[in-house]
Design a protein around this motif. Structure first.
Motif, PDB file in Angstrom:
ATOM      1  N   GLU A  21     -14.822 118.070 -15.485  1.00 30.80           N
ATOM      2  CA  GLU A  21     -15.604 119.303 -15.513  1.00 30.80           C
ATOM      3  C   GLU A  21     -15.772 119.807 -16.951  1.00 30.80           C
ATOM      4  OE1 GLU A  21     -15.319 123.967 -14.141  1.00 30.80           O
ATOM      5  OE2 GLU A  21     -13.881 122.538 -13.317  1.00 30.80           O
ATOM      6  N   MET A  22     -14.677 119.810 -17.714  1.00 28.06           N
ATOM      7  CA  MET A  22     -14.768 120.231 -19.118  1.00 28.06           C
ATOM      8  C   MET A  22     -15.686 119.295 -19.894  1.00 28.06           C
ATOM      9  SD  MET A  22     -10.947 121.497 -20.237  1.00 28.06           S
ATOM     10  CE  MET A  22      -9.999 120.165 -19.486  1.00 28.06           C
ATOM     11  N   LEU A  23     -15.562 118.010 -19.629  1.00 31.71           N
ATOM     12  CA  LEU A  23     -16.358 117.015 -20.322  1.00 31.71           C
ATOM     13  C   LEU A  23     -17.848 117.225 -20.055  1.00 31.71           C
ATOM     14  CD1 LEU A  23     -16.281 114.401 -22.040  1.00 31.71           C
ATOM     15  CD2 LEU A  23     -16.070 113.118 -19.921  1.00 31.71           C
ATOM     16  N   MET A  24     -18.205 117.448 -18.791  1.00 32.45           N
ATOM     17  CA  MET A  24     -19.614 117.642 -18.442  1.00 32.45           C
ATOM     18  C   MET A  24     -20.179 118.936 -19.026  1.00 32.45           C
ATOM     19  SD  MET A  24     -20.148 116.107 -14.637  1.00 32.45           S
ATOM     20  CE  MET A  24     -18.639 116.564 -13.826  1.00 32.45           C
ATOM     21  N   LYS A  25     -19.361 119.971 -19.059  1.00 30.63           N
ATOM     22  CA  LYS A  25     -19.842 121.245 -19.605  1.00 30.63           C
ATOM     23  C   LYS A  25     -19.983 121.191 -21.108  1.00 30.63           C
ATOM     24  CE  LYS A  25     -18.288 124.344 -15.979  1.00 30.63           C
ATOM     25  NZ  LYS A  25     -17.370 125.442 -15.627  1.00 30.63           N
ATOM     26  N   SER A  26     -19.233 120.316 -21.748  1.00 31.99           N
ATOM     27  CA  SER A  26     -19.300 120.266 -23.210  1.00 31.99           C
ATOM     28  C   SER A  26     -20.339 119.264 -23.708  1.00 31.99           C
ATOM     29  CB  SER A  26     -17.933 119.928 -23.805  1.00 31.99           C
ATOM     30  OG  SER A  26     -17.559 118.611 -23.469  1.00 31.99           O
ATOM     31  N   ASP A  27     -20.969 118.525 -22.796  1.00 36.80           N
ATOM     32  CA  ASP A  27     -21.948 117.517 -23.183  1.00 36.80           C
ATOM     33  C   ASP A  27     -23.193 118.129 -23.757  1.00 36.80           C
ATOM     34  OD1 ASP A  27     -23.198 115.131 -23.547  1.00 36.80           O
ATOM     35  OD2 ASP A  27     -23.649 114.805 -21.426  1.00 36.80           O
TER      36      ASP A  27
END
Length: 157
Positions: free
Chosen positions: A151-157
């Protein structure tokens, strides 16, 4: 639900085959998991320091604390079974930036979950209820941690 049923029925078969004649094999499984979890703690703490967003830093530090609780529990169980606790060689894989660190963490959690399913999903509750429940709890936490990191990874993309 079928996967969960498979996992739980597998737990019973695993310790049924291992206990008590093959206790050393169970200790080795716990020792391996201990080393993996200790390494995860170090990696998450290091990656938290590299996070751009304070909220991501806080989430990774919380995940590291939950992983530390797993390490402590595994240490206790290894000792209770008469095993020696290994000294982990901590190897932190760093990325060039916070996004790459999260990607590395997500990949690690995916591997951790798969390895844990392969190694310890068969501990039968009737042989050692506390051990089976603890390993199931760790397995669920691995899954939840991966989802949080993704979730963090997708939001920071």
């Amino acid at each position: 639900m079928a996967q969960k049923d498979t996992v739980f029925s597998g737990w019973r078969q695993f310790l049924g085959a291992l206990w008590p004649d093959h206790r050393q094999q169970l200790i080795e499984v716990l020792r391996h998991q201990y080393v993996k979890e200790a390494n995860d703690v170090a990696q998450f703490q290091e990656h938290a320091l590299r996070m751009t967003y304070p909220s991501y830093r806080d989430r990774l530090l919380r995940i590291a604390e939950e992983e530390k609780a797993q390490v402590d529990w595994l240490r206790e169980k290894i000792g209770a079974l008469g095993g020696t606790v290994p000294e982990p060689k901590l190897t932190v894989k760093n990325g060039r930036n916070s996004w790459e660190c999260l990607r590395i963490d997500a990949e690690e959690k995916k591997r951790d979950y798969a390895l844990m399913l392969e190694r310890v999903c068969n501990v039968p509750e009737q042989t050692d209820l506390e051990l089976a429940q603890g390993l199931r709890r760790i397995l669920e936490e691995e899954k939840r941690h991966r989802a949080e990191i993704l979730e963090m990874l997708m939001k920071s993309d």
